[in-house]
Enzyme design. Structure first.
Site, mmCIF file in Angstrom:
data_model
loop_
_atom_site.group_PDB
_atom_site.id
_atom_site.type_symbol
_atom_site.label_atom_id
_atom_site.label_comp_id
_atom_site.label_asym_id
_atom_site.label_seq_id
_atom_site.Cartn_x
_atom_site.Cartn_y
_atom_site.Cartn_z
ATOM 1 N N HIS A 77 -2.785 -7.535 -2.928
ATOM 2 C CA HIS A 77 -4.194 -7.736 -2.540
ATOM 3 C C HIS A 77 -4.827 -8.847 -3.374
ATOM 4 O O HIS A 77 -5.453 -8.544 -4.403
ATOM 5 C CB HIS A 77 -4.978 -6.444 -2.775
ATOM 6 N N GLU A 102 -7.453 -10.295 -2.912
ATOM 7 C CA GLU A 102 -8.927 -10.212 -2.862
ATOM 8 C C GLU A 102 -9.482 -9.220 -3.888
ATOM 9 O O GLU A 102 -10.694 -9.133 -4.068
ATOM 10 C CB GLU A 102 -9.376 -9.835 -1.442
ATOM 11 N N CYS A 161 -0.849 -7.171 2.501
ATOM 12 C CA CYS A 161 -0.528 -5.739 2.486
ATOM 13 C C CYS A 161 -0.363 -5.201 3.913
ATOM 14 O O CYS A 161 0.581 -5.590 4.589
ATOM 15 C CB CYS A 161 -1.564 -4.980 1.662
HETATM 16 N N1 GLN Z 1 0.213 1.724 3.122
HETATM 17 C C1 GLN Z 1 -0.556 0.941 4.045
HETATM 18 C C2 GLN Z 1 0.178 0.819 5.384
HETATM 19 O O1 GLN Z 1 1.311 1.138 5.446
HETATM 20 C C3 GLN Z 1 -0.809 -0.438 3.495
HETATM 21 C C4 GLN Z 1 -1.662 -0.309 2.259
HETATM 22 C C5 GLN Z 1 -2.592 -1.439 2.008
HETATM 23 O O2 GLN Z 1 -2.877 -2.280 2.865
HETATM 24 N N2 GLN Z 1 -3.126 -1.428 0.828
HETATM 25 O O3 GLN Z 1 -0.417 0.420 6.348
#
Ligand code: GLN
Length: 197
Positions: free
Chosen positions: A178, A180, A93
């Site tokens: 994610h 995790e 992410c």
């Molecule tokens: N929206 C977050 C970003 O742009 C990422 C979101 C996440 O890691 N769950 O950094």
């Protein structure tokens, strides 16, 4: 240094020491998953923490905050050295964004932040991840990025709504979701295996 532990067969078993960047975001769940996967996890906050690691996870969170934390702690050179030594890296992410061309440049991708839109701030999907898993995995997307562009040598492992959400280039793998946040431990098992070689 990898910690030795006895296996059921009595043969020496080396647990790979896998760092989890712990400047901000969801690092704790990665640590727990790595333990279950048979790794020796370590929270990374300082450049010296990168020494002797067999692998590194860049977790989710807020990419702007993580980038700032990396800068404040002077972590970038140590992360780049880890990468240049051929040690595996997994970004999830926000970690995918941080690994990309616009930040650490560990993988030749650009990303679009919060790409799935406000109405879809978070959602789940069963996806395949080529070369990583058999079958599908329940993927949790939270204000997730997608991959906007890939350079040569970047392999797309999974797509959602026609956009890459899992990519790999050499020893660097990046996921929009994610792994995790579900009990499924297969991604961490796979990564632990990749760090054991
Ligand atoms: N929206 C977050 C970003 O742009 C990422 C979101 C996440 O890691 N769950 O950094």
């Amino acid at each position: 240094m990898p910690a030795a532990a006895g296996s059921e067969t009595g043969a020496a078993e080396i647990k790979p020491r896998i760092g989890v960047l712990a400047v901000q975001g969801g690092f704790q769940r990665h640590v727990e998953h790595l333990e279950l996967a048979g790794a020796d996890p370590f929270e990374v906050r300082l450049p010296v923490d990168l020494e002797g690691l067999d692998g590194l996870i860049l977790p989710g969170g807020e990419s702007t905050t993580i980038v700032m934390g990396i800068e404040n702690a002077g972590l970038a050179p140590a992360i780049l050295a880890h990468h240049e030594a051929g040690r595996p890296i997994l970004g999830t992410c926000a970690g995918m964004i941080v690994a990309g061309r616009e930040h650490l440049g560990l993988i030749d991708i650009t990303t679009k932040r919060n790409a799935f839109g406000r109405q879809l701030a978070s959602f789940e999907d069963d996806i395949e991840v080529d070369g990583v898993l058999e079958g599908t995995i329940r993927a949790v997307f939270i204000r997730a990025p997608w991959v906007e562009s890939t350079g040569e040598g970047v392999k797309v492992l999974s797509e959602v709504r026609d956009h890459p959400v899992a990519v790999r280039q050499g020893t660097v793998t990046a996921l929009s979701f994610h792994p995790e946040l579900t009990p499924d431990n297969r991604i961490h098992k796979w990564f632990t295996g990749a760090c054991t070689a």
